[in-house]
Design an enzyme around this catalytic site. Sequence first.
Site, PDB file in Angstrom:
ATOM      1  CG  ASP A  10     -62.262  10.270   7.044  1.00  0.00           C
ATOM      2  OD1 ASP A  10     -61.292  10.622   6.344  1.00  0.00           O
ATOM      3  OD2 ASP A  10     -62.327  10.453   8.270  1.00  0.00           O
ATOM      4  CG  ASP A  12     -56.455   9.552  10.385  1.00  0.00           C
ATOM      5  OD1 ASP A  12     -56.052   8.766  11.248  1.00  0.00           O
ATOM      6  OD2 ASP A  12     -55.783   9.888   9.386  1.00  0.00           O
TER       7      ASP A  12
END
Length: 218
Positions: A10, A12
Amino acid sequence: MREYDLVVFDWDGTLMDSTAHIVNAIQQACRDLALPVPGREAASHVIGLRLAEAMQQFCPPDQATRLPDLVDAFRRRYQADLDRVTLFDAARDTLEAIRDAGAFVAIATGSSRAGLDRALAAAGIGELFDATRTVDECHSKPHPDMLLQLTAYFGVECRRAVMVGDTSHDLLMALNAGSHGVGISHGAHGSEELTRCQPRAIVHSLPELSSWLLPRLC
């Protein structure tokens, strides 16, 4: 014996230390439109979802027509001072070590394509990823589409891919795809919530992730 051929991150809250910035942008956007302002926990819970889906959580049913305005307000607030948001310590070292071990490295993010490309250019680490997927090309998490696309692209079995993320959305996507998940607790969701998503491990920093992951890439 080598367990994984593909490591998917991922963005953020996992590689980029942006959770507080996103939470603040959500809260400020709600204030701008005189909507109820969510607390940190509620605001951080939607991080990782498609933007409109995330902001819909803060638009009361009787204010549904204002969702586009709330999305625009968030974007304005998010772009303000974005240059102050930085990578987590050891992000580059972690990615380079994984590549040196011979695994493919990819990103699966709830960000837009333009947003991710802009962030990668600013961070200067775009060359460390073999592929990326965003909500502009795929269904939003926790739908498995991003991971299914990436495993198909590399010709890797889902069980030989591991998803590293800071939210339950990341780990549930891994479960839905038949892949493994590793939760990292320095982002949006805490260890307790991540644990409920049946990850292979919970780590608390990128160096700790390297210690857990690299032996499984040999």
